[in-house]
Enzyme design. Sequence first.
Site, PDB file in Angstrom:
ATOM      1  N   ASP A 256      33.780  24.756  38.139  1.00 37.51           N
ATOM      2  CA  ASP A 256      32.933  25.172  37.253  1.00 37.51           C
ATOM      3  C   ASP A 256      32.591  24.466  36.056  1.00 37.51           C
ATOM      4  O   ASP A 256      31.751  24.548  35.550  1.00 37.51           O
ATOM      5  CB  ASP A 256      33.271  26.519  36.587  1.00 37.51           C
ATOM      6  CG  ASP A 256      33.004  27.826  37.687  1.00 37.51           C
ATOM      7  OD1 ASP A 256      31.981  27.817  38.391  1.00 37.51           O
ATOM      8  OD2 ASP A 256      33.735  28.785  37.446  1.00 37.51           O
TER       9      ASP A 256
HETATM   10  C1  BGC Z   1      36.203  28.546  32.973  1.00 37.63           C
HETATM   11  C2  BGC Z   1      36.183  28.471  34.235  1.00 37.63           C
HETATM   12  C3  BGC Z   1      35.475  29.738  34.568  1.00 37.63           C
HETATM   13  C4  BGC Z   1      34.287  29.720  34.100  1.00 37.63           C
HETATM   14  C5  BGC Z   1      33.565  31.209  34.564  1.00 37.63           C
HETATM   15  C6  BGC Z   1      35.038  28.617  32.429  1.00 37.63           C
HETATM   16  O1  BGC Z   1      34.798  28.555  31.008  1.00 37.63           O
HETATM   17  O2  BGC Z   1      36.960  27.267  32.515  1.00 37.63           O
HETATM   18  O3  BGC Z   1      37.477  28.467  34.900  1.00 37.63           O
HETATM   19  O4  BGC Z   1      35.324  29.731  36.047  1.00 37.63           O
HETATM   20  O5  BGC Z   1      34.219  29.700  32.683  1.00 37.63           O
HETATM   21  O6  BGC Z   1      32.455  31.187  33.594  1.00 37.63           O
HETATM   22  C1  NOJ Z   2      37.450  30.284  37.941  1.00 36.93           C
HETATM   23  C2  NOJ Z   2      36.404  30.852  38.806  1.00 36.93           C
HETATM   24  O1  NOJ Z   2      36.212  32.078  38.909  1.00 36.93           O
HETATM   25  C3  NOJ Z   2      36.166  30.202  40.213  1.00 36.93           C
HETATM   26  O2  NOJ Z   2      35.095  30.480  40.616  1.00 36.93           O
HETATM   27  C4  NOJ Z   2      36.262  28.558  39.913  1.00 36.93           C
HETATM   28  O3  NOJ Z   2      36.210  28.095  41.140  1.00 36.93           O
HETATM   29  C5  NOJ Z   2      37.428  28.359  39.074  1.00 36.93           C
HETATM   30  N1  NOJ Z   2      37.532  28.987  37.810  1.00 36.93           N
HETATM   31  C6  NOJ Z   2      37.387  26.737  38.910  1.00 36.93           C
HETATM   32  O4  NOJ Z   2      36.730  26.409  37.771  1.00 36.93           O
END
Ligand code: BGC
Ligand code: NOJ
Length: 826
Positions: free
Chosen positions: A502
């Site tokens: 993400d």
């Molecule tokens: C986080 C990710 C997460 C995403 C979801 C980000 O700030 O680092 O791990 O999946 O937010 O909104």
């Molecule tokens: C958390 C999110 O829930 C997941 O969808 C994502 O792949 C990971 N963060 C990695 O960024």
Amino acid sequence: MCIYNGNRSYLNVFEKEVTMKFGHFDDKEYEYVITNYNTPLPWINYFGQDGFFSLMSNTCGGYMFYKDAKLRRITRFRYNNVPRDYGGRYYYINDNGTIWNPGFLPMKTKLDSYMCRHGLGYTIFESEKNKLECELLCFVPLNDLCEINQLTLTNNSNETKNITLHGVVEWCLWNAVDDQTNFQRNWNIGEVEVDDTTIYHKTEYRERRDHYAFYHTNVKHDGFDSDLDTFMGLYNSWCDPSAVLNKTSYNSVASGWAPIASHMFKLEIKPGESKTIIFQTGYVENPEDKKWEKLHVINKEKAYELQNKYSNEEQVLQAFNELKKKWVNLLSTLNVKSDNPKFDRMVNIWNQYQCMVTFNMSRSASYYESGTGRGMGFRDSCQDLLGFLHLIPEKSRERIKDIASIQFEDGSTYHQYQPLTKRGNADIGGGFNDDPLWLIAATSQYIKETGDYSILNDPTPFNNKEGSEKPLIDHLRASLNYIITHKGPHGLPLIGRADWNDCLNLNCFSKTPGESFQTASNFESGKAESVFIAGMFVLYGKEFATILKNIGNDKEAADILDEVNAVEEATVKYGWDGEWFIRAYDAFSNKVGSHECEDGQIFVEPQGFCTMARIGERLGYGKKALDSVEKILTNDYGVEILHPCYKEYHLELGEVSSYPMGYKENGSVFCHNNPWIVIANTVIGNNERAFDVYRRNCPAYLEEVSEIHKTEPYIYSQTIAGRDAKNYGEAKNSWLTGTASWTMYAASQAILGIKPDYDGLMIDPHLPKEIKHAKVVRVFRGVKYNISITNNSSGKYQMTIDNKSIDGKIIPYNKDLTEVNVNITL
Ligand code: BGC
Ligand code: NOJ
């Protein structure tokens, strides 16, 4: 330019002599038993299966909700509170001026003994103070919308004790976001009804709500309170509520402000005597025409039914036993007994249990997810199914349909939906280009587990629009087509807002503080490409082609394989860096995750996925990539997500570079992708390394370094701080992570190698030398397979079924059998 020089050593935390445990596993009871309440973080548990859910910490903290932790919150919890983890369902025992709680909080009175047994769907506290023993059994029964708290006090002293007992919960005004923000309204709307045994929370019931909650006891109380300030005293806290300190109740009836429910009891307990009270927090929905008994008096019929169902100890015990039985049954679908007890306990109990929780919660409600920010993730829920499917296939089918229903006709998708409404969440939007492909991962796994291709015909709407229903298979086609029609300059899939990572936001270019990296795109380059999505496309494109062949669509299968080949070629040509797979191309077509970069030279994700997809297999890419992972990314706790960590914020990379070095996507062990490396290693036949990676962040193996690792030793966390972090080894965000599901998949399908396949059960173990024997029971499509594996690490594979030698590794499915005995020697 700086390339990893191989000089970074491990800290060898595991060689420390002192163990830092706060409890122990009780495998026989399927429990983790916490014996020291000073855990490094709250260690929690979950209750509930279908509608009523609860979070329960080792201090009795947490909260309850119905289906949706944002829209239908039943009890209040303050995240970010000081002190931490205050707010739950609390029981205050006032024994001659000594006031204590069975879960230690909120009074923090030192207990003579304390035990918190987190089991599957329940928690039991067993505590003692001044020879007064308290057992508190907490669970959500299988088919009812309530939480039961059965409290038993036993006097182990020689003198009669006169005890004042208060039980209390604090109501949330339903919408958890409004509850914490809209005080000018909230402090006017609270309403309750009260009788001798129950406090009914009916805020907003007069107008548009059709639901209320209640807090009930099975015996008549000696006083009550339903107004928070009265119960507490304005400047008091959970540690010194006025009613508790004064051994009294004020019989307050809340009107506005903060409604609570508290029941007080005066108990005389003789030496050796026990007294039990059953507390119940329930949730009721009434149809519009049955809301009222008379003006302003709610219809309590359903509440009475629930209350009567749990009004004595036998009933509670029966419901509790049913819950336990249900879990024993569920877990009997897959069970292993090997010469490695830690592996067994994770596979048999905790990993499967966590998969159930991630299936139920997705990423919504934990001690790290507030329940208000994120609902059900498209990619998250698809992946959660991989580890859950074998437990309850019917539920999985419904989930697949719910997820596919937030997809658009062009194959792109909303990123999330709210569990209560099942509508795509417009605030988060879409554009994560990996999303569509996960639907193929989930659906193909469903067919392999059940053999039921009819799911492909299920009419499924696009964006939940009535009339837009098409067979599910058209959704899968749309998924692939979206990738095929969205490629960049190198013929690789465009990344969109981001892919699985993400935080790799290659079109974001955010300079505005606080702007969401997930939704902003200030520079739609139409160029940034993802090698990770290429790996996914090759893996799941081939999978879809197999499904098409199986249903007789050879021509379409061949067309898809052509597309797969094109992406595979592009990846071999433009996605390889020499020693590992490149991660991506940014908006200017510069490489991300290459030795040419200053930081972020290697990322783990494509090493796992491209190797699983066998991209460049003949050229030895997978093997080289995994050697690089071992050499550069592996630390004590597993495989770090990238190296070197980004030292500065990069406009062209986004959130990944926003985190301090070693945390989260910037260089932690992001546990979710570690099982990809486990699986990838089994693909290239490196069984020792596969197990080595598995072991490094397996919770049961980290129990002895709990003080460093901090989160629950029975549950996977999302991240463990990497070597560049100040707090190396510290885990965060336990419970709601795709790690659970992927690790379950890796352990059962890659290491044990018990793989559901379209035509039968494949058995292809990749055990390390240290596991010499494994007896696995796997129930597959109603047939029970007793599989005995002897691992001589000979490199030779032999399978016999009921003592007859079999060619190949697949046991063809035969629905007429009930039990099959399989012997494998390796
Ligand atoms: C986080 C990710 C997460 C995403 C979801 C980000 O700030 O680092 O791990 O999946 O937010 O909104
Ligand atoms: C958390 C999110 O829930 C997941 O969808 C994502 O792949 C990971 N963060 C990695 O960024």
